[in-house]
Scaffold this active site. Structure first.
Site, PDB file in Angstrom:
ATOM      1  N   GLU A 151      -3.048  -2.004  -4.666  1.00 59.66           N
ATOM      2  CA  GLU A 151      -4.438  -1.424  -5.028  1.00 59.66           C
ATOM      3  C   GLU A 151      -4.183  -0.571  -6.166  1.00 59.66           C
ATOM      4  O   GLU A 151      -3.344  -0.043  -6.762  1.00 59.66           O
ATOM      5  CB  GLU A 151      -4.657  -0.506  -3.968  1.00 59.66           C
ATOM      6  CG  GLU A 151      -6.170  -0.391  -3.815  1.00 59.66           C
ATOM      7  CD  GLU A 151      -6.572   0.281  -2.458  1.00 59.66           C
ATOM      8  OE1 GLU A 151      -7.777   0.662  -2.386  1.00 59.66           O
ATOM      9  OE2 GLU A 151      -5.684   0.776  -1.877  1.00 59.66           O
ATOM     10  N   CYS A 207     -12.467  -3.674   8.296  1.00 58.01           N
ATOM     11  CA  CYS A 207     -11.572  -4.326   9.410  1.00 58.01           C
ATOM     12  C   CYS A 207     -11.194  -5.649   8.995  1.00 58.01           C
ATOM     13  O   CYS A 207     -11.729  -6.179   8.464  1.00 58.01           O
ATOM     14  CB  CYS A 207     -12.502  -4.466  10.726  1.00 58.01           C
ATOM     15  SG  CYS A 207     -11.852  -5.717  12.012  1.00 58.01           S
ATOM     16  N   CYS A 218     -16.808  -3.437  16.037  1.00 57.91           N
ATOM     17  CA  CYS A 218     -17.395  -4.889  16.244  1.00 57.91           C
ATOM     18  C   CYS A 218     -16.453  -5.740  16.996  1.00 57.91           C
ATOM     19  O   CYS A 218     -16.709  -6.412  18.175  1.00 57.91           O
ATOM     20  CB  CYS A 218     -17.625  -5.469  14.886  1.00 57.91           C
ATOM     21  SG  CYS A 218     -18.375  -7.008  14.991  1.00 57.91           S
ATOM     22  N   ASP A 261       0.819  -1.299  -0.143  1.00 55.22           N
ATOM     23  CA  ASP A 261       0.118  -0.061  -0.079  1.00 55.22           C
ATOM     24  C   ASP A 261       0.863   1.056  -0.125  1.00 55.22           C
ATOM     25  O   ASP A 261       1.780   1.231   0.483  1.00 55.22           O
ATOM     26  CB  ASP A 261      -1.038  -0.112   1.379  1.00 55.22           C
ATOM     27  CG  ASP A 261      -2.077   0.920   1.190  1.00 55.22           C
ATOM     28  OD1 ASP A 261      -2.388   1.415  -0.103  1.00 55.22           O
ATOM     29  OD2 ASP A 261      -2.728   1.423   2.206  1.00 55.22           O
ATOM     30  N   ASP A 282      -2.897   2.099   7.359  1.00 56.52           N
ATOM     31  CA  ASP A 282      -2.062   1.601   6.325  1.00 56.52           C
ATOM     32  C   ASP A 282      -1.826   0.124   6.497  1.00 56.52           C
ATOM     33  O   ASP A 282      -2.142  -0.818   5.452  1.00 56.52           O
ATOM     34  CB  ASP A 282      -0.749   2.166   6.344  1.00 56.52           C
ATOM     35  CG  ASP A 282      -0.899   3.625   5.927  1.00 56.52           C
ATOM     36  OD1 ASP A 282      -1.921   4.282   5.436  1.00 56.52           O
ATOM     37  OD2 ASP A 282      -0.052   4.401   6.609  1.00 56.52           O
ATOM     38  N   CYS A 294     -12.977  -9.047  11.208  1.00 57.54           N
ATOM     39  CA  CYS A 294     -14.356  -9.258  11.133  1.00 57.54           C
ATOM     40  C   CYS A 294     -15.007  -8.884   9.907  1.00 57.54           C
ATOM     41  O   CYS A 294     -16.146  -9.157   9.774  1.00 57.54           O
ATOM     42  CB  CYS A 294     -14.746  -8.923  12.234  1.00 57.54           C
ATOM     43  SG  CYS A 294     -14.874  -6.961  12.407  1.00 57.54           S
ATOM     44  N   CYS A 306     -11.786  -1.162  15.804  1.00 54.86           N
ATOM     45  CA  CYS A 306     -13.169  -1.868  14.932  1.00 54.86           C
ATOM     46  C   CYS A 306     -14.412  -1.866  16.190  1.00 54.86           C
ATOM     47  O   CYS A 306     -13.740  -2.085  17.316  1.00 54.86           O
ATOM     48  CB  CYS A 306     -12.797  -3.033  14.708  1.00 54.86           C
ATOM     49  SG  CYS A 306     -14.278  -3.935  13.971  1.00 54.86           S
TER      50      CYS A 306
HETATM   51 ZN   LIG Z   1     -13.385  -5.901  13.446  1.00 52.43          ZN
END
Ligand SMILES: [Zn+2]
Length: 402
Positions: free
Chosen positions: A268, A321, A342, A184, A350, A324, A340
């Site tokens: 990318e 993320c 969650c 990246d 990065d 998850c 995150c």
């Molecule tokens: Zn997560």
């Protein structure tokens, strides 16, 4: 897969005195012949509707040399003149294929160059050209490998001279490393890998860039048309050139290192133009170096028998993320780290992006059997709006060196 590939070795050369005059004459004649062939083809087409071939124009060379007013064409090396006519022909071909603009006339203030297929040699730290009695000092910084096909000699607008040898080099398939990675491009770093490895931007570059800014400011204050403005513009151009060279060297080191140490490289597929619209990024990223990083990775993977895969730029690699799959929709460019909501993993912006790109890239490669098959699999594997595409085989084009 071909067993060889083309590689160019570029070195700086330091012509002196009569050598400079000799090269100036050679550049001038090449420019003359190029423009002559271009004009002849244009005129013939306008008058008769017929297109001339390379051979039609090449036949004119001996005629021009025998004429008194253009007899000086006989004093320089002949092959670059033929090459210039071939260049016109190539430009036309590419234009008709829609690959580039209509060929334009060359002028004295452009970067000058000529191509020479044979008759030259390098001995120690001197380059010998046909018709030139003395050797030009050359700084060979690394060993030239393979068979030399031709040389390209150029003078930049700042007055520096370079020679580039295009060689046919046997392909070197490297042993597997058992490691895959994704690259990246960060804001602060030149490149970030999915395992957290960071390649920093080099310090001398930063100093030079600061200097450039200062010089550019000075330039804008100079009076238009003045001598001191001209001088200042030259200083700015030279700084630009030094920065460009340093950056290229550094990029080559980074990309060679990455490709040698991994079996698969995922990136990318960034459209440089889109990125530069974002002013925050434009400040710290040069459009050129980003594009170059990706192309270098692609052709070096091809050289060394590595897998290269591009992940579509609409894939939200930064916001997702990697643990998850939860998306943080309100992530801004200023957020360098985030948690995150969650699974509560702390992410470095990065590295998280790089990991997502790698996973997406490996997904694409694993589905790579037949192309049509792949598309189906991708559609199943990725949610709507996150389409991914397999990258076409790396182009077999001449590439600048490692
Ligand atoms: Zn997560």
């Amino acid at each position: 897969m071909k067993s060889t590939h083309l590689k160019a070795y570029k070195f700086r050369i330091y012509p002196e005195g009569e050598q400079i005059n000799f090269l100036a004459r050679q550049f001038g004649c090449v420019r003359f012949v190029y423009n002559y062939a271009l004009e002849l083809r244009q005129k013939t087409y306008e008058e008769t509707g017929k297109s001339l071939s390379y051979y039609d124009t090449a036949k004119m060379l001996p005629v021009l040399k025998s004429r008194q007013e253009t007899g000086w064409l006989g004093e320089v090396i002949a092959q670059p003149l033929q090459m210039a006519m071939q260049n016109v022909d190539d430009s036309y071909r590419r234009f008709f294929k829609g690959q580039n603009r209509y060929p334009r006339f060359r002028c004295r203030s452009d970067r000058q160059c000529f191509k020479l297929p044979q008759g030259f040699r390098v001995e120690g730290d001197h380059l010998w050209l046909p018709k030139l009695k003395t050797g030009i000092r050359i700084k060979i910084s690394r060993q030239i490998k393979g068979k030399i096909l031709y040389l390209h000699l150029s003078r930049t607008t700042t007055g520096n001279y370079y020679v580039s040898f295009t060689c046919e080099v046997p392909r070197e398939i490297l042993a597997g490393t058992g490691k895959d990675t994704s690259v990246d491009v960060g804001i602060k770093d030149a490149a970030i890998l999915s395992d957290g490895t960071r390649y920093e931007n080099i310090k001398p570059l930063k100093t030079l860039e600061k200097k450039l800014k200062h010089r550019q400011r000075q330039l804008s204050k100079k009076q238009k048309g003045s001598k001191s403005r001209k001088r200042q513009r030259h200083i700015v151009a030279r700084l630009h050139e030094r920065i460009k060279n340093l950056r290229e060297d550094h990029l080559h080191k980074i990309t060679t290192d990455i490709v040698k140490n991994h079996d698969t490289v995922a990136v990318e597929d960034l459209t440089v133009k889109n990125m530069l619209k974002n002013h925050c990024l434009a400040k710290s990223l040069s459009d050129a170096s980003l594009g170059k990083l990706l192309t270098q990775l692609e052709y070096k993977c091809d050289w060394y028998g590595r897998k290269f895969v591009k992940v579509d730029r609409f894939f939200p690699s930064s916001k997702t993320c990697h643990v998850c799959g939860e998306k943080k929709e309100d992530l801004t460019l200023a957020d360098r780290a985030w948690a995150c909501s969650c699974c509560h993993t702390m992410h470095d912006r990065d590295v998280n992006a790089a990991r997502n790109i790698l996973r997406e890239g490996l997904k694409i490669l694993s589905g790579c059997g037949a192309q049509s098959d792949t598309k189906q699999k991708q559609a199943e594997a990725s949610p709507p709006g996150e389409s991914v595409k397999p990258e076409a085989k790396a182009k077999q084009k001449e590439k600048p060196d490692a």
